[in-house]
Design a protein around this motif. Structure first.
Motif, mmCIF file in Angstrom:
data_model
loop_
_atom_site.group_PDB
_atom_site.id
_atom_site.type_symbol
_atom_site.label_atom_id
_atom_site.label_comp_id
_atom_site.label_asym_id
_atom_site.label_seq_id
_atom_site.Cartn_x
_atom_site.Cartn_y
_atom_site.Cartn_z
ATOM 1 N N ASN A 47 -4.515 81.901 29.620
ATOM 2 C CA ASN A 47 -4.312 80.132 30.107
ATOM 3 C C ASN A 47 -6.317 79.555 30.539
ATOM 4 O OD1 ASN A 47 -4.075 77.798 29.647
ATOM 5 N ND2 ASN A 47 -3.280 77.469 31.414
ATOM 6 N N ALA A 48 -6.377 80.646 31.498
ATOM 7 C CA ALA A 48 -7.622 80.182 32.014
ATOM 8 C C ALA A 48 -8.716 80.688 31.221
ATOM 9 C CB ALA A 48 -8.500 80.987 33.605
ATOM 10 N N ALA A 49 -8.700 81.696 30.191
ATOM 11 C CA ALA A 49 -9.542 82.754 28.947
ATOM 12 C C ALA A 49 -10.099 82.130 27.935
ATOM 13 C CB ALA A 49 -9.187 84.278 28.867
ATOM 14 N N ILE A 50 -8.265 80.813 27.601
ATOM 15 C CA ILE A 50 -8.648 80.443 26.007
ATOM 16 C C ILE A 50 -8.555 78.440 26.545
ATOM 17 C CG2 ILE A 50 -6.678 81.456 25.103
ATOM 18 C CD1 ILE A 50 -4.500 79.105 25.266
ATOM 19 N N GLY A 51 -8.695 78.628 27.550
ATOM 20 C CA GLY A 51 -9.506 77.298 28.049
ATOM 21 C C GLY A 51 -7.901 76.280 27.980
ATOM 22 N N GLY A 52 -6.827 76.734 28.453
ATOM 23 C CA GLY A 52 -5.594 76.031 27.924
ATOM 24 C C GLY A 52 -4.896 74.731 28.443
ATOM 25 N N SER A 53 -4.247 73.506 28.324
ATOM 26 C CA SER A 53 -4.030 72.281 28.320
ATOM 27 C C SER A 53 -3.249 72.265 29.808
ATOM 28 C CB SER A 53 -2.914 72.085 27.208
ATOM 29 O OG SER A 53 -1.875 71.206 28.320
ATOM 30 N N THR A 54 -3.539 71.934 30.656
ATOM 31 C CA THR A 54 -2.949 71.110 32.303
ATOM 32 C C THR A 54 -1.697 71.391 31.459
ATOM 33 O OG1 THR A 54 -3.415 69.096 31.604
ATOM 34 C CG2 THR A 54 -5.094 69.719 33.231
ATOM 35 N N ASN A 55 -1.237 70.811 30.835
ATOM 36 C CA ASN A 55 0.260 71.770 30.732
ATOM 37 C C ASN A 55 0.835 72.532 31.037
ATOM 38 O OD1 ASN A 55 0.531 68.368 29.930
ATOM 39 N ND2 ASN A 55 -0.105 68.314 27.752
ATOM 40 N N ALA A 56 0.686 73.384 30.350
ATOM 41 C CA ALA A 56 0.530 74.461 30.940
ATOM 42 C C ALA A 56 1.117 75.110 31.564
ATOM 43 C CB ALA A 56 -0.032 75.916 29.703
ATOM 44 N N VAL A 57 1.087 74.378 32.514
ATOM 45 C CA VAL A 57 1.261 74.560 34.476
ATOM 46 C C VAL A 57 2.782 73.956 34.397
ATOM 47 C CG1 VAL A 57 0.775 73.821 36.807
ATOM 48 C CG2 VAL A 57 -1.207 74.184 34.967
ATOM 49 N N VAL A 58 3.066 72.861 33.921
ATOM 50 C CA VAL A 58 4.537 72.748 34.589
ATOM 51 C C VAL A 58 5.178 73.092 33.399
ATOM 52 C CG1 VAL A 58 4.121 70.414 32.549
ATOM 53 C CG2 VAL A 58 5.330 70.060 34.763
ATOM 54 N N HIS A 59 4.534 73.392 32.263
ATOM 55 C CA HIS A 59 5.811 74.185 30.859
ATOM 56 C C HIS A 59 6.159 75.692 31.447
ATOM 57 C CE1 HIS A 59 5.508 70.856 28.707
ATOM 58 N NE2 HIS A 59 4.598 71.027 27.951
ATOM 59 N N LEU A 60 5.478 75.956 32.376
ATOM 60 C CA LEU A 60 5.467 77.813 33.021
ATOM 61 C C LEU A 60 5.886 77.766 33.949
ATOM 62 C CD1 LEU A 60 1.858 79.713 31.856
ATOM 63 C CD2 LEU A 60 3.714 79.670 30.671
ATOM 64 N N LEU A 61 5.866 76.800 34.494
ATOM 65 C CA LEU A 61 6.788 76.556 36.074
ATOM 66 C C LEU A 61 8.155 76.380 35.641
ATOM 67 C CD1 LEU A 61 4.486 74.776 38.386
ATOM 68 C CD2 LEU A 61 4.619 76.927 38.492
ATOM 69 N N ALA A 62 8.262 75.656 34.696
ATOM 70 C CA ALA A 62 9.678 75.322 34.639
ATOM 71 C C ALA A 62 10.745 76.196 33.774
ATOM 72 C CB ALA A 62 9.575 74.400 33.033
ATOM 73 N N VAL A 63 9.521 77.504 32.534
ATOM 74 C CA VAL A 63 10.262 78.334 32.470
ATOM 75 C C VAL A 63 10.570 79.308 33.420
ATOM 76 C CG1 VAL A 63 10.332 80.716 30.292
ATOM 77 C CG2 VAL A 63 8.832 78.054 29.804
ATOM 78 N N ALA A 64 9.629 79.408 34.184
ATOM 79 C CA ALA A 64 9.520 80.350 35.135
ATOM 80 C C ALA A 64 10.640 80.549 36.186
ATOM 81 C CB ALA A 64 8.216 80.907 36.067
ATOM 82 N N GLY A 65 10.544 79.102 36.218
ATOM 83 C CA GLY A 65 12.139 78.424 37.271
ATOM 84 C C GLY A 65 13.143 78.430 36.852
#
Ligand code: FES
Length: 577
Positions: free
Chosen positions: A269-287
């Protein structure tokens, strides 16, 4: 077969394998659709979960893709059954598609579990459809592969490439500033979306497609190819074929989306300059999977890789160029020394094995580690302080660098509408140094945590040539957006987070290098304000909105529903007749 251990019996046999009344009932209605005989002799049943909808234009081309997946399933000896999933379209859904992400995830989970499916292909595209599918599949525990619909072709306007969202925000501000005419704006509208597909900047849809691939939940290369590229049809067929191989195997989402996989995804996500929304989505999937991923992981792991992919909104190019430059496999291979080599994917091989030998064909688009777009540590940062004790995020690469360390007086609005009502006021008491705060835009407060954190700049400042300022909210922002926007403040104002206590005129200090966000008001005064604070009236709502607001968690843990976190179950529900 991906493991040497015997497969458990196919789930579908508990529906179709019975020779008596129950099996009869399960089979005979499918016979009415012309499906009979050998289909029930133990073929793996592959669900094709299709988020096609004309209300989700980004997913409006998924029907032929579903047909391609079916071809692959049939060629590999499976029995495909397509079913619809709740579709979440950014352009239309109100108050925000994010309000419904968890509902779609629940629907997908329950459909998978309750039906005779041995593996599932999840067809997604628009922003929330991919995380919803990942969340639902994670909880259902049945082998699954994601296949996204792919990005649109580049927009073309008056001889130049234009990107989804990013150029809309720019052109809208220029229209308001009077530097673009209404005629130009209308021509731009018809030049932007030239094909089927999702937004073609590195917005949330492209980000989540890339991260689904980085997590190991898609076949290599499936995230980047344009929606209308014929090779996407081939990949869809291969996805169907692979789903048949996965059926009944132990390669479930929980086996793929491990801590190692999430760490890789955060780095990518850092290397692609990904969306800040990835933070909340990945946290949810991991959860959902009980994987211990935290907000701070995004700062720490994200700082291990620089920005290498030169795509809007942080850079110059669009997803077409990314795909033609080699796409995610080429990027992954070029940073393989920084990734966990043990993460296994839906192919049964590791992520690094999948991408071994993938070449970068255009180093201007996928830059080498020796010549990044931006150095490591300049991506999504997590800030904390007395304004955000549980954290907030800011996408550094999307902000004017001078604003990353800034102190200014707050101008506070309790509701988005209150700000919008004065945003055009030429006499608004605001300067370029002001810290613009809009609150009650979080998961419970709005509800649904909409993408409004990139607040439009006040007309007064636009006319003065200002194009960025510090904005703070408990909202999200579009992955295609840019600006010095502090987002996802937790706890949100509506539940009594300190954002609720700030008053207009209070000095607010943002120091991204120090990772802090503070209101410079004494503790005693804040305590007085806290004692006087009263929660806003509960959001009026029935049905889903009521369930959501009663159970949604805060942004720093993924804004999922509390009762869906931390368990998976693929057991077929009991037979009722
Ligand atoms: Fe669907 Fe942007 S509106 S991906």
């Amino acid at each position: 077969m991906t493991t040497g251990t015997p497969r458990p019996p196919l789930r579908s046999r508990s529906w179709f394998g019975d020779g008596g009344k129950n099996g009869f009932i399960a089979r005979h209605h499918l016979r009415a659709m012309g499906r009979g005989g050998h289909n029930f002799d133990g073929l793996p049943v592959i669900g094709i979960c299709n988020s096609f909808s004309e209300l989700t234009p980004c997913n409006g081309h998924l029907r032929p893709i579903a047909e391609a997946v079916k071809r692959g399933v049939l060629q590999a000896g499976g029995f495909p059954l397509e079913f619809p999933a709740m579709s979440l379209g950014e352009p239309f859904l109100r108050p925000t598609s994010m309000l419904y992400r968890n509902l779609a995830a629940m629907e997908i989970e329950e459909q998978i579990r309750a039906n005779p499916l041995d593996a599932v292909v999840l067809l997604t595209g628009c922003d929330k459809t991919t995380p919803a599918a990942l969340m639902g599949a994670a909880s259902a525990g049945v082998p699954a592969i994601v296949f996204t619909g792919g990005p649109m072709l580049n927009g073309r306007f008056r001889g130049r490439a234009v990107g989804s969202g990013t150029d809309i925000w720019r052109m809208t501000e220029e229209l308001r500033a009077g530097t673009v005419t209404q005629e130009e704006f209308t021509e731009f509208e018809s030049s932007l979306n030239r094909s089927a597909g999702h937004c073609m900047t590195m917005g949330t849809a492209s980000t989540m497609a890339c991260l689904a691939e980085a997590l190991g939940m898609m076949l290599p290369g499936a995230s980047g190819l344009p929606a209308v590229d014929a090779r996407r049809g081939t990949l869809a067929e291969e996805t169907g074929m692979r789903a048949v191989e996965l059926a009944g195997s132990e390669l479930t989402p929980a086996r793929i989306m491990t801590r190692a996989a999430f760490e890789n995804a955060v780095r990518i996500n850092a290397a692609i300059g990904g969306s800040t929304n990835a933070v909340v989505h990945l946290l949810a999937v991991a959860g959902r999977l009980g994987v211990p991923l935290t907000l701070d992981d995004f700062d720490r792991l994200g700082a291990e890789l620089p920005l290498l992919v030169d795509l809007m909104p942080s850079g110059r190019f669009l997803m077409e160029e990314f795909a033609y430059a080699g796409g995610l496999p080429a990027l992954i291979d070029s940073v393989r020394d920084h990734l966990d080599p043990g993460a296994v994917t839906v192919t049964g091989r590791t992520l690094l094995d999948n991408c071994a030998g993938a070449r970068v064909h255009d180093p201007a688009v996928i830059r080498p580690l020796t010549d990044p777009v931006l150095p490591a540590g300049t991506g999504t940062a997590v800030v904390r302080g007395n304004l955000a004790p549980d954290g907030a995020v800011i996408k550094q690469s999307a902000a004017e660098p001078r604003l990353l360390r800034h102190t200014g007086p707050a101008l506070v609005f309790d509701a988005l509408e209150d700000y919008l009502a004065v945003a055009e006021d030429p006499d608004l008491d605001i300067t370029a140094d002001t810290v613009l705060i809009v609150r009650n835009t979080g998961p419970k407060g709005y509800p649904g945590m909409p993408e409004v954190g990139n607040l439009p700049l006040p007309k007064k400042l636009l006319d003065a040539g200002v194009r960025d300022m510090v904005r703070v909210s408990d909202a999200r922002m579009s992955g295609t957006a840019f600006g010095a926007c502090v987002l996802h403040v937790a706890p949100e104002a509506a539940v009594g987070g300190p954002l609720a206590l700030v008053r207009t005129g209070d000095p607010v200090r943002l120091d991204v290098p120090a990772r802090t966000l503070d209101v410079l008001v004494g503790e005693e005064e804040l305590a007085r304000r806290r004692a006087a604070w009263r929660p806003p009236a509960p959001v009026a709502g029935r049905g889903w909105t009521r369930l959501y607001t009663e159970h949604v968690t805060q942004a720093d843990t993924g804004a999922d529903l509390d009762f869906l976190v931390g368990s998976t179950d693929s057991t077929p529900p009991r037979q009722a007749f």
